[in-house]
Design a protein around this motif. Structure first.
Motif, PDB file in Angstrom:
ATOM      1  N   GLU A   1      12.782   3.656   4.320  1.00 60.95           N
ATOM      2  CA  GLU A   1      11.597   3.446   5.164  1.00 60.95           C
ATOM      3  C   GLU A   1      11.422   1.975   5.501  1.00 60.95           C
ATOM      4  OE1 GLU A   1       6.769   4.006   4.667  1.00 60.95           O
ATOM      5  OE2 GLU A   1       8.137   5.279   3.513  1.00 60.95           O
TER       6      GLU A   1
ATOM      7  N   ASP B   1       2.028  -3.269   3.713  1.00 60.61           N
ATOM      8  CA  ASP B   1       2.545  -1.931   3.403  1.00 60.61           C
ATOM      9  C   ASP B   1       3.552  -1.945   2.262  1.00 60.61           C
ATOM     10  OD1 ASP B   1       0.982  -0.783   5.323  1.00 60.61           O
ATOM     11  OD2 ASP B   1       2.541  -0.755   6.859  1.00 60.61           O
ATOM     12  N   TYR B   2       4.377  -3.000   2.172  1.00 58.61           N
ATOM     13  CA  TYR B   2       5.480  -3.008   1.204  1.00 58.61           C
ATOM     14  C   TYR B   2       5.439  -4.192   0.224  1.00 58.61           C
ATOM     15  CZ  TYR B   2       7.158   0.350   4.614  1.00 58.61           C
ATOM     16  OH  TYR B   2       7.257   1.422   5.462  1.00 58.61           O
TER      17      TYR B   2
ATOM     18  N   ARG C   1       0.816  -1.209   0.000  1.00 59.04           N
ATOM     19  CA  ARG C   1       0.000   0.000   0.000  1.00 59.04           C
ATOM     20  C   ARG C   1       0.856   1.268   0.000  1.00 59.04           C
ATOM     21  NH1 ARG C   1      -3.867  -1.682   4.979  1.00 59.04           N
ATOM     22  NH2 ARG C   1      -1.756  -1.841   5.865  1.00 59.04           N
ATOM     23  N   LYS C   2       2.069   1.184   0.558  1.00 64.95           N
ATOM     24  CA  LYS C   2       2.951   2.349   0.632  1.00 64.95           C
ATOM     25  C   LYS C   2       3.965   2.387  -0.510  1.00 64.95           C
ATOM     26  CE  LYS C   2       2.747   2.804   5.667  1.00 64.95           C
ATOM     27  NZ  LYS C   2       3.538   2.901   6.928  1.00 64.95           N
TER      28      LYS C   2
END
Length: 738
Positions: free
Chosen positions: A407, A557-558, A322-323
């Protein structure tokens, strides 16, 4: 030597010698093809073929023939290197062009000219039995040594060399028999099929005997092992565990349930890919580890895919993070062969596939999208017909993730995996060895986050284990593939490294999966000025580029991130430009290196040149065959007649046959023969129309009636005399009546 060689020129034996030497030469060219530049292999092969053709076809004197050969060699160097863009074509021809040509061709003549010289020497010494034995024996010995003490598998080359050497000796025997016993040779020619059949039976028995011989342990120790024993490093070969056979070839595998063993590199082209990004061409993923390999249970959620429709890469169920931002990348795949694969290849993550050929789209192909593991399974169409189904050209649109490394490297385990169901991608078999898990914990102990642990694990595998396509399986003591690799063999190829990376990650609770497909392949750069940029290709992908790697899951997220644990391979991550990368991106080096990028060569030019060359060689062969058939048309006619009758024609039968053929030939000049007329009647009439040929006609009639009616025996000398007489009469008639 020259006088003896002159006697065998243009004979059947001389032509056969050229064939056998060419076959032996071809074995060396096939051996060095993966090592040499492509233009070097083409250059040597073209020169040998041209030299052989010149010896057989050109009816020139020796000095003139050598002039033609030298001119052909120079032109072949120019054409081949020009088509491979090695030669610069700008500037004046004299003197700059000549000087540039000499300087640029100099590295290649050290390969082409020695090969040509050895070929010429071999055919000129072909009248000596000792040379044939020495030449064949040295070739066999060289191949045997290379096969035994290197990673190359050269028994096909040995078999062809043995076949050519035996055939050469058989031809030599018959040549000597022909020279020593000419009458016996003429008698032997009456039974060609019987002779050929006996030779074939003997050859087959020799080959079958060699194939069926049991394997025997060597009686002598090879020099390397003897030296190791002297140094105190005793080597005792154990029973080799059951594994992938050592003589298998590289390529995209179908069955991954039992990995390991060894293979030989196959550099045949699989496909070419045009893409603005260098990446791996992903095929399938595997998630279930068995201890010896991988299985992938069918996914009940697989979806039928209609070509041209979009795949939602950021919709629920997609494994892209999502990121993570994505970059749209289009790739065009052109398959080089007719092999069918279980998947369509593409860069991660595929969002659309289009078939580019109308006839393939109209057949209604069937594909299945495995959305959980993100690969396109191929069911194909019309598979009842051989090679029918797999698309030859297709375009893939991928949404390649741009990884925010800084990140990601700070993300903790809890923030990545809290509440996630990781059972599928952390599965290990019940007998998974605990010491592999302990080693994984030790290697990754200094890593504070999952990403840092994976970098440590990847670097550990790359640094501490060696790459080889022929690992020493005798060292393996444990059944588990990874345990045997890490603690016993300690060397291997991509399947060993990637599987170890995945299962070691799983053993410490980090989800991972095993992926297979092809590495990037190699590019043909357009020139030195382009060496520092990444052109769109095409990338040439061969069976030697078949590869496997690891993908690690970093939560919703990734998503999935690729890791490359195999030494010599470096897949550059598609990372955010404003963030520092994990390490400097190095150019990919596959192991072993087939060849460095060519300085200025396009695959399209190479392919068109090879096609042009094949057409030119085919045309030359057809012209040469037509010329030889016309030149030896009489001999060919009587050979076919002899085969039809099943025996050799007598001299009298040849005189009658040749005279009847001649009668039909001279009709076009007005010398017709009625069906009821005998030869005596028609010649009586012709002598009135052409009195200048009366003596020749009388002699022809006498020889014909002697052969047909007289009990007096005619011989080959009479037959040759008639042939010469008919040619003289024909020339006179053409001169007078044409």
């Amino acid at each position: 030597m020259n006088s003896r060689f002159g006697k065998i020129q243009y004979s059947w034996y001389f032509i056969s010698c050229i064939v056998w030497v060419l076959i032996m030469s071809a074995q060396w060219i096939s051996f060095v093809k993966p090592i040499w530049y492509e233009e070097t292999s083409v250059l040597v092969l073209d020169i040998l073929i041209a030299a052989a053709a010149a010896e057989v076809v050109l009816p020139f004197r020796r000095w003139l023939k050598w002039g033609v050969k030298i001119a052909a060699v120079v032109l072949i160097h120019y054409w081949v290197l020009q088509n491979f863009n090695v030669l610069a074509s700008d500037g004046p021809l004299l003197p700059v062009g000549i000087i540039r040509f000499i300087s640029q061709v100099e590295p290649y003549i050290w390969f082409s000219l020695p090969a040509w010289g050895l070929f010429e020497l071999a055919i000129r010494l072909s009248d000596y039995r000792g040379f044939i034995l020495l030449f064949t024996g040295m070739n066999i010995l060289a191949f045997a040594i290379l096969d035994s003490f290197t990673s190359y598998y050269l028994w096909p080359q040995v078999a062809w060399t043995v076949f050519a050497g035996l055939s050469w000796l058989v031809c030599f025997h018959f040549r000597k028999y022909q020279m020593k016993y000419p009458q016996g040779w003429r008698h032997l020619r009456l039974y060609p099929f019987r002779v050929v059949t006996n030779i074939v039976i003997i050859f087959c028995c020799i080959l079958l005997l060699g194939i069926s011989m049991p394997e025997v342990s060597p009686l002598l120790t090879d020099p390397y092992s003897a030296w190791q024993n002297i140094q105190g490093n005793k080597y005792e070969k154990q029973d080799e565990p059951e594994s992938k056979p050592q003589d298998s070839a590289s390529g995209y595998s179908r069955d991954d349930s039992k990995l390991g063993g060894g293979f030989n590199f196959d550099f045949s082209t699989v496909m070419t890919v045009t893409s603005p990004k260098r990446t791996y061409w992903r095929g399938e993923t595997r998630s279930f580890y068995t201890g010896t390999g991988w299985l992938s249970p069918s996914n009940p959620d697989d979806q039928r895919y209609k070509f041209g429709q979009n795949i939602g890469v950021n919709e629920p169920g997609s494994e892209l993070g999502r990121k993570v931002k994505t970059e749209r990348v289009e790739q065009t795949f052109v398959m080089a062969g007719k092999r069918t694969y279980p998947v369509l290849f593409g860069a991660y993550s595929i969002s659309k596939i289009n078939l580019l050929k109308e006839e393939e789209r109209q057949k209604g192909p069937d594909a299945v999208w495995n959305w959980r593991d993100e690969f396109m399974a191929w069911n194909g169409f019309g598979l009842t017909q051989k090679h029918d189904g797999y698309p030859t050209t297709y375009k893939v649109v991928s949404q390649m993730p741009i990884i925010p490394l800084e990140e990601l490297s700070k993300a903790s385990y809890d923030s990545l995996y809290q509440g996630a169901n990781l059972a599928k991608y952390t599965q290990l078999n019940a007998e998974f060895p605990d010491r592999v898990k302990q080693l994984a914990k030790k290697v990754t102990a200094e890593g504070k986050t999952p990403y840092e642990k994976m970098v440590l694990l990847q670097d550990y595998l790359k640094v501490n284990f060696n790459y080889t396509n022929t690992p020493d399986l005798s060292l393996k003591k444990h059944d588990d593939l990874v345990e045997g690799f890490l603690f016993d063999i300690k060397e291997g190829y991509c399947d060993y490294f990637s599987t170890s990376m995945v299962v070691m990650a799983r053993s410490i609770g980090i989800p991972a999966r095993w992926v297979k497909g092809f590495s990037s392949g190699h590019q043909n750069f357009e020139g030195p000025e382009h060496m520092n940029r990444e052109p769109e290709g095409p990338y040439t992908v061969t069976n030697a580029d078949a590869h496997s790697w690891a993908e690690v899951y970093f939560g919703e997220d990734y998503g999935w991130v690729t890791f490359e644990a195999t030494p010599g391979f470096d897949l550059p991550l598609n990372v955010s430009q404003d963030k520092p990368a994990m390490a400097p991106v190095k150019p990919e080096v596959s192991t072993p290196v087939k060849k460095t990028p060519e300085p200025a060569s396009k695959q399209e030019d190479s392919s068109s040149y090879i096609g042009w060359l094949a057409a030119a060689l085919g045309t030359a062969i057809v012209i040469a065959a037509g010329y030889l058939a016309w030149k030896y048309r009489n001999a060919l006619y009587y050979t076919l007649l002899r085969l039809r009758k099943g025996r050799e024609l007598t001299s009298g039968e040849k005189i009658i046959t040749e005279t009847n053929r001649w009668l039909g030939h001279i009709r076009k000049w007005g010398f017709g023969r009625e069906a009821h007329e005998t030869l005596r009647e028609v010649i009586t009439r012709w002598k009135q129309d052409a009195p200048m040929l009366e003596s020749s006609f009388n002699e022809l009639l006498a020889q014909f009636e002697k052969a047909k009616y007289s009990p007096e025996q005619v011989n080959d000398q009479d037959w040759r005399k008639i042939q010469s007489m008919l040619q003289d009469i024909t020339r006179t008639i053409k001169k007078i009546y044409s």
